[in-house]
Write an enzyme that holds these catalytic residues in place. Structure first.
Site, PDB file in Angstrom:
ATOM      1  N   ASN A 104       0.775  -0.897  -0.256  1.00 20.76           N
ATOM      2  CA  ASN A 104       0.038   0.243   0.794  1.00 20.76           C
ATOM      3  C   ASN A 104       0.443   1.113   0.194  1.00 20.76           C
ATOM      4  OD1 ASN A 104       1.365  -0.105   2.414  1.00 20.76           O
ATOM      5  ND2 ASN A 104      -0.845   0.342   3.970  1.00 20.76           N
ATOM      6  N   ASP A 179       5.681 -15.925  14.702  1.00 20.11           N
ATOM      7  CA  ASP A 179       6.716 -15.707  16.112  1.00 20.11           C
ATOM      8  C   ASP A 179       6.444 -15.998  17.135  1.00 20.11           C
ATOM      9  OD1 ASP A 179       9.215 -15.353  16.782  1.00 20.11           O
ATOM     10  OD2 ASP A 179       9.816 -14.562  14.442  1.00 20.11           O
ATOM     11  N   ASP A 280      10.259 -17.588  20.052  1.00 25.21           N
ATOM     12  CA  ASP A 280      11.837 -17.223  20.429  1.00 25.21           C
ATOM     13  C   ASP A 280      12.031 -16.630  22.207  1.00 25.21           C
ATOM     14  OD1 ASP A 280      12.347 -13.698  19.275  1.00 25.21           O
ATOM     15  OD2 ASP A 280      11.364 -13.188  21.790  1.00 25.21           O
ATOM     16  N   GLU A 338      14.186 -20.626  19.419  1.00 23.33           N
ATOM     17  CA  GLU A 338      15.773 -20.052  19.366  1.00 23.33           C
ATOM     18  C   GLU A 338      16.454 -20.059  20.493  1.00 23.33           C
ATOM     19  OE1 GLU A 338      16.681 -15.902  18.089  1.00 23.33           O
ATOM     20  OE2 GLU A 338      16.046 -15.790  20.020  1.00 23.33           O
ATOM     21  N   HIS A 409      17.047 -12.223  11.176  1.00 24.39           N
ATOM     22  CA  HIS A 409      17.061 -10.354  11.208  1.00 24.39           C
ATOM     23  C   HIS A 409      17.908  -9.954  12.272  1.00 24.39           C
ATOM     24  CE1 HIS A 409      14.481 -12.319  14.244  1.00 24.39           C
ATOM     25  NE2 HIS A 409      14.395 -12.205  15.065  1.00 24.39           N
ATOM     26  N   ASP A 410      18.219 -10.353  12.674  1.00 19.97           N
ATOM     27  CA  ASP A 410      19.231 -10.654  13.926  1.00 19.97           C
ATOM     28  C   ASP A 410      20.519 -10.388  13.731  1.00 19.97           C
ATOM     29  OD1 ASP A 410      17.771 -10.246  15.756  1.00 19.97           O
ATOM     30  OD2 ASP A 410      17.672 -11.757  16.298  1.00 19.97           O
TER      31      ASP A 410
HETATM   32  C1  NOJ Z   1      15.581 -12.629  19.588  1.00 18.18           C
HETATM   33  C2  NOJ Z   1      14.670 -12.011  18.435  1.00 18.18           C
HETATM   34  O1  NOJ Z   1      15.212 -12.480  17.110  1.00 18.18           O
HETATM   35  C3  NOJ Z   1      14.990 -10.618  18.494  1.00 18.18           C
HETATM   36  O2  NOJ Z   1      15.022  -9.765  17.326  1.00 18.18           O
HETATM   37  C4  NOJ Z   1      14.512  -9.935  19.569  1.00 18.18           C
HETATM   38  O3  NOJ Z   1      14.970  -8.552  20.015  1.00 18.18           O
HETATM   39  C5  NOJ Z   1      14.280 -10.627  20.725  1.00 18.18           C
HETATM   40  N1  NOJ Z   1      14.213 -12.082  20.686  1.00 18.18           N
HETATM   41  C6  NOJ Z   1      13.710  -9.991  21.727  1.00 18.18           C
HETATM   42  O4  NOJ Z   1      12.760 -10.616  21.270  1.00 18.18           O
END
Ligand code: NOJ
Length: 633
Positions: A104, A179, A280, A338, A409-410
């Protein structure tokens, strides 16, 4: 029972002991044989503080001994056969919705944008999508701070959009996993709001509220995102715990009612038909009772004080089992957790099929070389990665299934870590793709990996969006660094590298949006984009597509055993074998122009795919080849 008088070498007898020694050595960049030295091995544990210059302090040693005595002395489940499951053969693709596709044109990616690209993903060969959080959130940490688990974030769309995405993914034969952030909620979540309002509300005990000690926080824990892990609330005269940002409040899993509420929420999503979850920081949900002080010495290694009191907490297994029974198992749903800091042996405890906790776990040791973290500027050595991969490929039980992941993404782009040489970029990107699709385990690709996306440039603080990076920048300034030094350090490791918009074509903003995106694009999209790579038969994208297709057609590449083929340090050569199917894979891990000879005679093998278009007797920089042996019929 372990005591302070137990010998160091006895740690190797216990699965968790091995893990902890490995972790300490890995993070401090020391050689693994150190503790195996007979002289050191005979020293009692109580000498560890002086031996490690207090890296293992007295307090930490106590925690360690308690942890060791809590866990079984060996793995009881050594299943020899392998069960099949959709998630073992699946190719996963992680979508960071904010940066994937903006339908959008408000500069922010959204669910309709993802829907537009489902055909593309299917065509690439993707079997399962993992969506980073799409729930309602104030976005302090881009959705990892959930305000309402039952609502979709406004910028991303509506629940109807989500239902459409789920239905269309399923129609195309793709699974969709969400997630699940249940270690903490946003401070704007109704539970936290009610907890703040009324000390006597049942929600007060959903979080960790504690009195301070003479005006200082209840303990010395620091946040993974820097600063104290405690917020002070004057009207309550209490502190509340946040292991991540100041707006991500840790949930108190000791509270049965909280767990029940979380399970109901999970079941509502499962009822909708989602296929599973990526959980997470799930290894952090159980904290040591009483929240004792953490070891200061460990801060340098793990990035925060107090981590030893939560990364493998006392009730972790109990909670995982309970959650699975109350939720996932009822729907036959898949889970991948994770687990930063969780080693190989603990991963077996968590993912062994018979123990019924999680299906898979992400371990992140492979993302940095030993002794380095992502804010260190260095060139990643793939030869060390090989040793780590060998360990996981050969020592992870058959009742557990590895995850193969290099980007998410981290983390900054892995490709940028392994080479800065633009001439080698395509080769390196394809080499990593080959590794991911031919090692034993489930490959998790991150958006943009299929076109070889690299790090961007962040030259000033206002370019940054990541809460962690902004906090780091301020911390470095406080520590006396100049603005330039602080920016240099932060810009190397910021998670923003992975969060720049997906590069779809060479038009403005890479075709991601028609409006200036929430985070700057890199000019790189002019050359590296999906549109141009789709039509180039030699592109990274088509290489990945071909290899995924090959993997789908040949079980050996999924369930086949892994056999190391050569012991040369600079190359990684292995077979994958099942019944009458045999594949040979050879990878040159080095990007200097010196070519490598390998001692495997591949002359009779049938080369099926390579990242070079011509042949050579020797392996060229980052050369990656896969061969079929025999006719594989
Ligand atoms: C792991 C996630 O991948 C990350 O992006 C996040 O900042 C931390 N956990 C806290 O949720």
């Amino acid at each position: 029972m372990y005591t302070k008088d137990s010998r160091i070498k006895t740690l190797f007898d216990a699965p968790l002991g091995k893990d902890i020694l490995d972790l300490i050595l890995y993070m401090s960049g020391k050689k693994p044989f150190l503790f195996k030295n007979p002289f050191i091995g005979n020293i009692p544990l109580k000498k560890l503080p002086s031996l490690t210059k207090n890296l293992i302090s007295d307090d930490f040693l106590d925690t360690l001994i308690t942890m060791l005595n809590r866990e079984p002395k060996k793995h009881v489940c050594d299943v020899r056969h392998e069960t099949k499951a959709w998630w073992k053969s699946a190719v996963f693709y992680q979508i960071y919705p904010r940066s994937f596709m903006d339908s959008n044109n408000d500069g922010i990616g959204d669910l309709q944008g993802i829907i537009q690209k489902l055909g593309y993903l299917k065509d690439l060969g993707v079997d399962a999508l993992w969506l980073s959080p799409v729930y309602d959130s104030p976005n302090d940490d881009n959705g990892y701070d959930i305000r309402d688990y039952e609502k979709i974030m406004e910028e991303f769309g509506t629940m109807d959009d989500f239902d459409e995405l789920l239905e269309k993914s399923h129609k195309l034969g793709m699974k969709l996993i969400m997630d699940l952030v249940i270690n903490h909620t946003s401070d704007e979540h109704i539970w936290f709001q009610k907890a703040l309002k009324d000390k006597n509300s049942k929600y007060h005990n959903y979080y960790f509220f504690k009195k301070g000690k003479d005006g200082t926080p209840p303990n010395n824990w620091t946040s993974v995102f820097k600063g104290s892990a405690w917020n002070y609330y004057e009207h309550l005269d209490e502190f509340a715990l946040h292991v991540f940002s100041k707006k991500q409040m840790d949930l108190n899993w000791e509270n049965e009612q909280l767990r029940h509420d979380l399970y109901c929420m999970i079941n509502r999503w499962l009822e909708k038909g989602v296929d599973g979850f990526r959980l997470d920081v799930i290894n952090l949900i159980s904290k040591t009772k009483g929240l004792p002080d953490g070891s200061k010495a460990l801060e340098g290694l793990v990035g925060a004080i107090g981590y030893e009191h939560m990364f493998y907490g006392p009730k972790l297994h109990e909670y995982l089992k309970e959650m699975r029974k109350e939720t996932f198992d009822k729907y036959n749903a898949f889970t991948v957790g994770e687990g930063a800091g969780i080693g190989l042996e603990a991963s077996k405890f968590i993912t062994c099929e018979k123990r019924k906790e999680l299906d898979q776990i992400f371990n992140f040791d492979q993302l940095n070389n030993p002794g380095k973290n992502r804010y260190d500027s260095y060139k990643y050595d793939l030869r060390i990665l090989k040793q780590l991969m060998l360990k996981w490929q050969t020592q992870f039980n058959t009742c557990c299934w590895p995850t193969i992941v290099f980007e998410n993404h981290d983390n900054p782009r892995f490709l940028s870590r392994i080479t800065k040489n633009e001439a080698h970029r395509n080769y390196a990107a394809k080499l990593i793709i080959m590794l991911m699709l031919t090692l034993k385990g489930t490959p998790y690709f991150y958006q943009g990996q299929e076109i070889g996306m690299i790090d961007s440039i962040f030259s000033k603080p206002s370019d940054l969006r990541d809460v962690e990076a902004i906090n780091m920048y301020n911390m470095y300034l406080e520590q006396g660094m100049s603005q330039q030094e602080a920016m240099d350090k932060v810009s190397f490791g910021t998670r923003d590298h992975a969060r720049i918009p997906m590069q779809w074509e060479d038009s403005a903003y890479g075709g991601f949006s028609k409006k200036q995106p929430w985070i700057d694009c890199s000019r790189d999209y002019m050359e590296y984009n999906v549109k141009s790579q789709l039509t180039d038969s030699n592109s990274i994208l088509n290489f990945m597509k071909n290899l995924i297709a090959l993997r789908k057609e040949n079980e050996a590449l999924v369930y086949g055993s892994f056999i190391n083929a050569a012991n040369d340090d600079d190359t990684f050569c292995y077979y994958r074998k099942i019944e009458n199917q045999l594949f040979y894979i050879e990878l040159n891990l080095i990007d200097t122009n010196k070519k490598r000879r390998i001692d495997v005679n591949n002359k009779k093998y049938n080369k099926i795919l390579s990242n070079y278009t011509d042949n050579d007797e020797l392996l060229r920089p980052f050369e990656a080849n896969i061969y079929m042996i025999g006719d594989n019929k």
